[in-house]
Enzyme design. Structure first.
Site, mmCIF file in Angstrom:
data_model
loop_
_atom_site.group_PDB
_atom_site.id
_atom_site.type_symbol
_atom_site.label_atom_id
_atom_site.label_comp_id
_atom_site.label_asym_id
_atom_site.label_seq_id
_atom_site.Cartn_x
_atom_site.Cartn_y
_atom_site.Cartn_z
ATOM 1 N N GLU A 170 10.770 -42.058 -22.725
ATOM 2 C CA GLU A 170 11.989 -42.253 -23.524
ATOM 3 C C GLU A 170 13.129 -42.667 -22.627
ATOM 4 O OE1 GLU A 170 15.631 -40.004 -25.481
ATOM 5 O OE2 GLU A 170 14.848 -40.101 -23.443
ATOM 6 N N ARG A 204 21.631 -42.203 -32.724
ATOM 7 C CA ARG A 204 21.249 -42.040 -31.314
ATOM 8 C C ARG A 204 20.010 -42.895 -31.057
ATOM 9 N NH1 ARG A 204 21.989 -38.282 -27.302
ATOM 10 N NH2 ARG A 204 20.258 -37.949 -25.864
ATOM 11 N N ARG A 218 17.204 -44.749 -29.309
ATOM 12 C CA ARG A 218 16.532 -44.598 -28.025
ATOM 13 C C ARG A 218 15.271 -45.460 -27.995
ATOM 14 N NH1 ARG A 218 20.684 -43.047 -26.761
ATOM 15 N NH2 ARG A 218 21.302 -41.236 -25.524
#
Length: 449
Positions: free
Chosen positions: A117, A161, A163
């Site tokens: 990630e 968010r 990612r």
């Protein structure tokens, strides 16, 4: 050979942080046999939360002593690739080469799967060459590799968010499908994740309050039927320096003196070129022949807005000058909203400006500084660490027992953390795809026989 649901798969957690991957895979019934985390405070917390003591600096770990495992998870440092960081990628002397430490573990243990990630900018870093290089290294080690972008807000968690997730398998990934976003994700109210009368809340500071009041004054004066430029750069109000065909950096000192810089400040009395450039917006001082087209469009849009409203803006400009340059910009993400009361929304004081968002999602939690913690403006406070914990899906009976005691450290750790729900969805897509595919093939063979 295929994996059964009842089998407990062994995994390792590199650059573990608060243990987002650990929480995710543990909820799926798997066992963590090794973790690494260089931060002493987070190492202690990891032991308190999971009963497993992480090793420290992965560069100092003998890969031969890492237990055998079938899954490698790593949220490796993102600062070298982040838009908010130095952007020096793999050349970063401290963090950029840590990716190779992951490769060392992969090369020696050759786990069946990996999940990595990082920030989305990794894909575009160095015009895509960084990701291409990293991907090829994984392919050379015998893996099929896929990359995708996911955000908690796509799955009913009100936090934007995005990612980058990188998955790999020694088998083909022909049947792998990224988790599908929830069509009703925007219906989850942010209030569901907020506490009533939370303990140890941080109220917003007096400078932030004053800045918001100045921007409220601005919003009150913009006609209700007119859109607010996005982004709004007040530094362009009154500025006349050239920007379309040449940059100030490529002009001579005498030529520039006839223009005006930030907020209409005359450049005529500047003593030298350095002083003159200091009177320009930071983005206009860069050593470029021409500005990128998107920046030209923003400058033009803001200057047109100023010309249209010059009369009242000239009275307003002195009020914004007391604040840092980043607070002199506004990102009004509430277009088409009739309510222009800035205190009715979620706010984040970012380097790119004062970001104002609807109450449907909180901006991405930022690890680099506590000053960017989202503000619950209608309650005159910052979001609390425990609320951030919930937004990262690290709470509840399957969640963390402890966070860093210092509030600033808790914000930092949560801003660096892997969102647990998203990690669960990615892991299930990676592992269960093979399970279902294998079961289907087995059933077909039984029917054929």
């Amino acid at each position: 050979m295929f994996l059964r649901r009842i089998k407990r798969i062994k995994f390792i957690d590199l650059f573990a942080g608060l243990g987002g991957f650990h929480l995710a895979l543990k909820q799926l019934g798997h066992q963590c046999v090794f973790a690494s985390e260089i931060n002493p405070t987070l190492k202690e917390l990891y032991y308190d939360n999971f009963g497993l003591e992480p090793k420290g600096d992965l560069r100092q770990v003998n890969v031969k002593k890492i237990p055998k495992h079938e899954i490698l998870c790593a949220g490796f440092p993102c600062q070298p690739f982040s838009k908010a960081g130095p952007r020096d990628g793999l050349e970063n002397p401290k963090l950029g080469k840590l990716y190779r430490e992951i490769l060392k573990v992969i090369e020696y243990h050759h786990p069946k799967y990996f999940i990595l990630e990082n920030v989305p900018n990794l894909e575009k870093h160095n015009n895509g060459q960084t990701w291409k290089y990293m991907k090829n290294l994984l392919i050379e080690k015998g893996y099929n590799v896929l990359m995708g972008k996911l955000s908690p807000h796509q799955f009913g968690i009100p936090q934007i968010r995005e990612r980058l997730y990188i998955v790999g398998s020694t088998d083909n990934l022909n049947n792998f499908k990224w988790p599908k976003p929830d069509k009703l994700c925007w219906l989850v109210p942010i209030e569901k994740y907020l506490d009533k009368n939370p303990n140890n809340l941080r109220t917003i500071s007096e400078p932030v309050n004053r800045c918001l009041n100045v921007w409220q004054d601005f919003l009150n004066k913009v006609p209700a039927n007119e859109k607010i430029p996005h982004p709004l750069w007040s530094t362009e109000f009154g500025a006349t320096y050239p920007y379309e065909k040449i940059t100030p950096k490529k002009m001579t000192y005498p030529d520039l003196k006839q223009f005006c810089g930030s907020h209409g400040k005359s450049l005529e009395n500047a003593q030298d070129l350095d002083q003159l450039l200091s009177l320009l917006p930071s983005y206009a001082r860069r050593d470029q022949n021409v500005l990128p087209q998107w920046k030209i469009n923003i400058i033009r849009k803001n200057r047109d807005f100023y010309k249209k409203h010059k009369k009242w803006l000239d009275l307003w400009i002195p009020k914004i000058l007391e604040f840092p340059s980043s607070w002199q910009k506004l990102e009004w993400n509430c277009q088409n909203e009739s309510d222009r009361n800035i205190r009715h929304y979620i706010i984040q004081m970012r380097p790119s400006g004062v970001r104002v968002k609807r109450r449907t999602t909180i901006p991405s939690l930022v690890a680099m500084t506590p000053t960017q913690v989202p503000i619950i403006a209608w309650e005159n406070r910052y979001v609390t660490p425990y609320e951030c914990l919930k937004l990262q899906n690290m709470d509840g009976i399957n969640g963390l027992l402890k966070l860093p005691e210092k509030t600033t450290k808790a914000y930092e750790a949560l801003g660096n953390a892997v969102n647990v729900k998203v990690a669960i969805l990615v892991a299930k897509a990676l592992f269960c795809t093979e399970i279902e595919f294998s079961k289907t093939n087995r059933n077909k063979r039984l029917i054929a026989n």
